[in-house]
Design an enzyme around this catalytic site. Structure first.
Site, PDB file in Angstrom:
ATOM      1  N   LYS A 112      37.981 -78.275  52.997  1.00  0.00           N
ATOM      2  CA  LYS A 112      38.536 -77.749  54.248  1.00  0.00           C
ATOM      3  C   LYS A 112      39.770 -78.554  54.669  1.00  0.00           C
ATOM      4  CE  LYS A 112      39.097 -75.775  58.236  1.00  0.00           C
ATOM      5  NZ  LYS A 112      39.892 -74.526  58.231  1.00  0.00           N
TER       6      LYS A 112
ATOM      7  N   ASN B 241      41.485 -64.734  60.745  1.00  0.00           N
ATOM      8  CA  ASN B 241      40.901 -65.957  61.295  1.00  0.00           C
ATOM      9  C   ASN B 241      41.950 -66.783  62.011  1.00  0.00           C
ATOM     10  OD1 ASN B 241      41.360 -68.870  60.012  1.00  0.00           O
ATOM     11  ND2 ASN B 241      41.688 -67.360  58.369  1.00  0.00           N
TER      12      ASN B 241
ATOM     13  N   LEU C  89      42.023 -75.257  62.299  1.00  0.00           N
ATOM     14  CA  LEU C  89      41.857 -76.505  61.536  1.00  0.00           C
ATOM     15  C   LEU C  89      40.797 -77.435  62.107  1.00  0.00           C
ATOM     16  CD1 LEU C  89      45.564 -77.230  60.617  1.00  0.00           C
ATOM     17  CD2 LEU C  89      43.688 -76.748  59.037  1.00  0.00           C
TER      18      LEU C  89
ATOM     19  N   CYS D  23      49.646 -73.045  56.988  1.00  0.00           N
ATOM     20  CA  CYS D  23      48.579 -72.560  57.856  1.00  0.00           C
ATOM     21  C   CYS D  23      49.163 -71.870  59.081  1.00  0.00           C
ATOM     22  CB  CYS D  23      47.686 -73.713  58.293  1.00  0.00           C
ATOM     23  SG  CYS D  23      46.361 -73.130  59.338  1.00  0.00           S
TER      24      CYS D  23
ATOM     25  N   ILE E  96      48.547 -66.855  47.642  1.00  0.00           N
ATOM     26  CA  ILE E  96      49.218 -67.106  48.912  1.00  0.00           C
ATOM     27  C   ILE E  96      48.205 -67.555  49.964  1.00  0.00           C
ATOM     28  CG2 ILE E  96      51.097 -65.452  48.583  1.00  0.00           C
ATOM     29  CD1 ILE E  96      49.501 -63.410  50.268  1.00  0.00           C
TER      30      ILE E  96
ATOM     31  N   THR F 176      47.167 -67.166  54.129  1.00  0.00           N
ATOM     32  CA  THR F 176      46.951 -65.936  54.906  1.00  0.00           C
ATOM     33  C   THR F 176      48.264 -65.372  55.475  1.00  0.00           C
ATOM     34  OG1 THR F 176      46.459 -67.321  56.813  1.00  0.00           O
ATOM     35  CG2 THR F 176      44.580 -66.501  55.557  1.00  0.00           C
TER      36      THR F 176
ATOM     37  N   GLY G 162      41.587 -61.549  52.510  1.00  0.00           N
ATOM     38  CA  GLY G 162      40.725 -60.511  51.945  1.00  0.00           C
ATOM     39  C   GLY G 162      41.517 -59.431  51.232  1.00  0.00           C
TER      40      GLY G 162
ATOM     41  N   GLY H 150      42.516 -62.123  48.427  1.00  0.00           N
ATOM     42  CA  GLY H 150      41.766 -60.874  48.292  1.00  0.00           C
ATOM     43  C   GLY H 150      40.987 -60.685  47.017  1.00  0.00           C
TER      44      GLY H 150
ATOM     45  N   THR I 257      37.708 -65.571  51.280  1.00  0.00           N
ATOM     46  CA  THR I 257      36.975 -64.639  52.130  1.00  0.00           C
ATOM     47  C   THR I 257      35.766 -64.033  51.420  1.00  0.00           C
ATOM     48  OG1 THR I 257      39.064 -64.138  53.225  1.00  0.00           O
ATOM     49  CG2 THR I 257      37.280 -62.551  53.535  1.00  0.00           C
TER      50      THR I 257
HETATM   51  C1  LIG Z   1      37.998 -68.833  57.530  1.00  0.00           C
HETATM   52  C2  LIG Z   1      39.166 -69.324  56.736  1.00  0.00           C
HETATM   53  C3  LIG Z   1      39.566 -70.641  56.836  1.00  0.00           C
HETATM   54  C4  LIG Z   1      40.666 -71.113  56.102  1.00  0.00           C
HETATM   55  N1  LIG Z   1      41.036 -72.427  56.196  1.00  0.00           N
HETATM   56  C5  LIG Z   1      42.058 -72.893  55.441  1.00  0.00           C
HETATM   57  C6  LIG Z   1      42.430 -74.278  55.490  1.00  0.00           C
HETATM   58  O1  LIG Z   1      41.802 -75.099  56.175  1.00  0.00           O
HETATM   59  N2  LIG Z   1      43.478 -74.698  54.725  1.00  0.00           N
HETATM   60  C7  LIG Z   1      44.175 -73.818  53.916  1.00  0.00           C
HETATM   61  O2  LIG Z   1      45.130 -74.225  53.232  1.00  0.00           O
HETATM   62  N3  LIG Z   1      43.831 -72.491  53.839  1.00  0.00           N
HETATM   63  C8  LIG Z   1      42.795 -72.036  54.570  1.00  0.00           C
HETATM   64  N4  LIG Z   1      42.435 -70.710  54.475  1.00  0.00           N
HETATM   65  C9  LIG Z   1      43.156 -69.814  53.532  1.00  0.00           C
HETATM   66  C10 LIG Z   1      42.346 -69.616  52.232  1.00  0.00           C
HETATM   67  O3  LIG Z   1      42.143 -70.847  51.582  1.00  0.00           O
HETATM   68  C11 LIG Z   1      43.046 -68.629  51.279  1.00  0.00           C
HETATM   69  O4  LIG Z   1      44.274 -69.176  50.855  1.00  0.00           O
HETATM   70  C12 LIG Z   1      43.324 -67.260  51.917  1.00  0.00           C
HETATM   71  O5  LIG Z   1      42.251 -66.880  52.758  1.00  0.00           O
HETATM   72  C13 LIG Z   1      43.551 -66.152  50.873  1.00  0.00           C
HETATM   73  O6  LIG Z   1      42.455 -65.998  50.011  1.00  0.00           O
HETATM   74  P1  LIG Z   1      41.223 -64.947  50.278  1.00  0.00           P
HETATM   75  O7  LIG Z   1      41.831 -63.619  50.582  1.00  0.00           O
HETATM   76  O8  LIG Z   1      40.420 -64.985  49.020  1.00  0.00           O
HETATM   77  O9  LIG Z   1      40.458 -65.499  51.446  1.00  0.00           O
HETATM   78  C14 LIG Z   1      41.357 -70.233  55.226  1.00  0.00           C
HETATM   79  C15 LIG Z   1      40.944 -68.885  55.131  1.00  0.00           C
HETATM   80  C16 LIG Z   1      39.864 -68.426  55.858  1.00  0.00           C
HETATM   81  C17 LIG Z   1      39.438 -66.994  55.709  1.00  0.00           C
END
Ligand SMILES: Cc1cc2nc3c(=O)[nH]c(=O)nc-3n(C[C@H](O)[C@H](O)[C@H](O)COP(=O)(O)O)c2cc1C
Length: 321
Positions: A46, A70, A74, A131, A192, A194, A218, A248, A270
Site C-alpha cells: 500500500k 476510489n 493514502l 495518485c 496505468i 487510476t 477496473g 482493469g 480492483t
Molecule cells: C482501492 C484502491 C487503492 C489504491 N491505492 C493505491 C496506492 O496506494 N498507490 C498506488 O500507486 N496506486 C494505488 N491504486 C491504483 C492501483 O494500484 C492500480 O494501479 C489501478 O487501480 C489500476 O489497476 P486495476 O484496474 O486492476 O485496479 C489503488 C487502487 C484502488 C482501487
C-alpha cells in the site's frame, strides 16, 4: 513451458503482480482461505507516506458501470511503522517479491522515503507519482513530465535499488512522461494508475465520494490502459525498460492483451476485491493460451502485437470490405 520471467534485474515466479492499495502490506491475503503466493511474482505494498495518514472522509469507494472509483486518500501507518513493524513480517526469498510504493507531497518527501526504504531488504521501490486521490502533491507531479522527472532524479540520487515509476493517465502525453522518467533514472514503468473521475448522486446533488472526486479503476479503464502501454512500449523498448501493465485486468485474456501490447509483468488491483484467488485462474488461462499458440516462454508474449499495415491509406479493397 516457462512462466518465470526477469525484469529490472529480478527473477519473478510468474508475471502476475498484486497491485498497490489492493493487497495491504503483503500478509493480509495469506489469511484468505485457499490463497497462496505461488501464482504471484510480486506484491506491491500500500502507498506509504512519511507521516501516518487517516485518509479521506467517507464515502471512499463507489461503483460505476464496469468500474470502481476510489478516493482512499493514502491511508497508511507511515514509513517508520511500515519499515520497523510490517516489513519484518514478510519473506524476502523473492517468492514473491514485496515492493513498497512511496507517495510524497514534496520532492524532499519522495527522496526521504526512497532513502528510508533503501536501508531495508526490499528489492525495488515503486514511486507513485500519479495518485489522483490527494488534494496536493501527487496529481501535480504525475501530470507534469518536468515534475515527474524531478521526483525520479531525487529518488535516484539516494538509492541504487531499482526504481519503478507509476505513470498517470491524467497527463497529455504519457509516452513523453515515460521518456522523461527513463531519462531521469527509472528502471521500470507501471502503467496505468487510476483515471481522474467523478460520480454524482442526483438526489443529494452531491458527489458520491467524500473527496468529491476520485480515481477510476477496473474494466472501464482497460482500453485506455492498453493504448498507454502500447505507446510507452515504443519509448521503453530501446532502453530495455520493462513495463508493469495494469488497469482493469480481470482474466487471462486481459493479462495476455497487456503483454502483447508490451508489458513484461501485469497486475491486478480492483479484481482482487471480487476474487482474491484470481491469480491462480489467470495463470492457468495464460498457460492454456501459450500451449494453443506454441509459446514456450511467457516473455515471448511481450510486444508480440502485430499492427495493421495502413500505409497504403484507404482503398476500396481495404476500407469497403
Ligand atoms: C482501492 C484502491 C487503492 C489504491 N491505492 C493505491 C496506492 O496506494 N498507490 C498506488 O500507486 N496506486 C494505488 N491504486 C491504483 C492501483 O494500484 C492500480 O494501479 C489501478 O487501480 C489500476 O489497476 P486495476 O484496474 O486492476 O485496479 C489503488 C487502487 C484502488 C482501487
Amino acid at each position: 513451458m516457462s512462466l518465470n520471467t526477469t525484469a529490472f534485474g529480478l527473477d519473478f515466479n510468474t508475471p502476475l503482480c498484486l497491485l498497490s492499495g489492493n493487497a495491504g502490506y503483503g500478509t493480509e491475503y495469506l489469511k484468505v482461505s485457499g490463497f497462496n503466493y505461488d501464482a504471484v511474482g510480486a506484491v506491491f505494498l500500500k502507498g506509504t507516506t512519511e507521516a501516518e495518514r487517516y485518509g479521506n472522509p467517507a464515502e471512499r469507494v463507489t461503483e460505476t458501470p464496469y468500474g470502481l472509483m476510489n478516493a482512499i486518500g493514502l491511508q497508511n501507518p507511515g514509513a517508520a511503522t511500515v519499515i520497523s513493524e510490517l516489513l519484518p513480517k514478510l519473506n524476502w526469498d523473492g517468492k514473491p517479491h514485496f515492493i513498497p510504493n512511496i507517495s510524497g507531497f514534496s520532492i524532499d518527501e519522495y527522496a526521504s522515503l526512497a532513502r528510508a526504504f533503501d536501508q531495508t531488504p526490499v528489492p525495488a521501490i515503486e514511486i507513485n507519482i500519479s495518485c489522483p486521490n490527494v488534494k496536493k502533491g501527487g496529481a501535480a507531479f504525475g501530470n507534469d513530465p518536468d515534475l515527474s522527472a524531478k521526483v525520479v532524479e531525487a529518488c535516484r540520487a539516494v538509492t541504487s535499488k531499482p526504481l519503478i515509476v507509476k505513470l498517470s493517465p491524467n497527463q497529455t502525453d504519457i509516452a513523453e512522461g515515460a521518456r522523461r522518467c527513463i531519462d531521469a533514472g527509472a528502471n521500470a514503468l507501471s502503467a496505468i494508475n487510476t483515471v481522474s473521475a467523478m460520480a454524482i448522486d442526483i438526489h443529494t446533488r452531491m458527489p458520491r465520494l467524500g473527496n468529491n472526486q476520485g480515481g477510476l479503476s477496473g474494466p472501464a479503464i482497460k482500453p485506455i490502459a492498453l493504448l498507454a502501454v502500447h505507446k510507452i512500449y515504443q519509448v521503453a523498448k530501446p532502453h530495455h525498460i520493462p513495463i508493469i501493465g495494469q488497469g482493469g485486468i480481470t482474466n487471462a485474456e486481459d493479462a495476455i492483451e497487456f503483454m502483447l501490447a508490451g508489458a513484461t509483468l501485469v497486475g491486478m488491483g480492483t479484481a482482487l476485491a471480487k476474487d482474491p484467488l484470481i491469480a491462480n485462474k489467470i495463470i492457468k488461462g495464460i498457460q492454456k493460451y501459450m500451449n494453443s499458440y506454441g509459446f514456450t516462454h511467457v516473455s515471448q508474449l511481450t510486444g508480440a502485437l502485430e499492427l495493421h499495415d495502413n500505409s497504403a491509406g484507404c482503398t476500396p479493397a481495404s476500407c469497403l470490405k
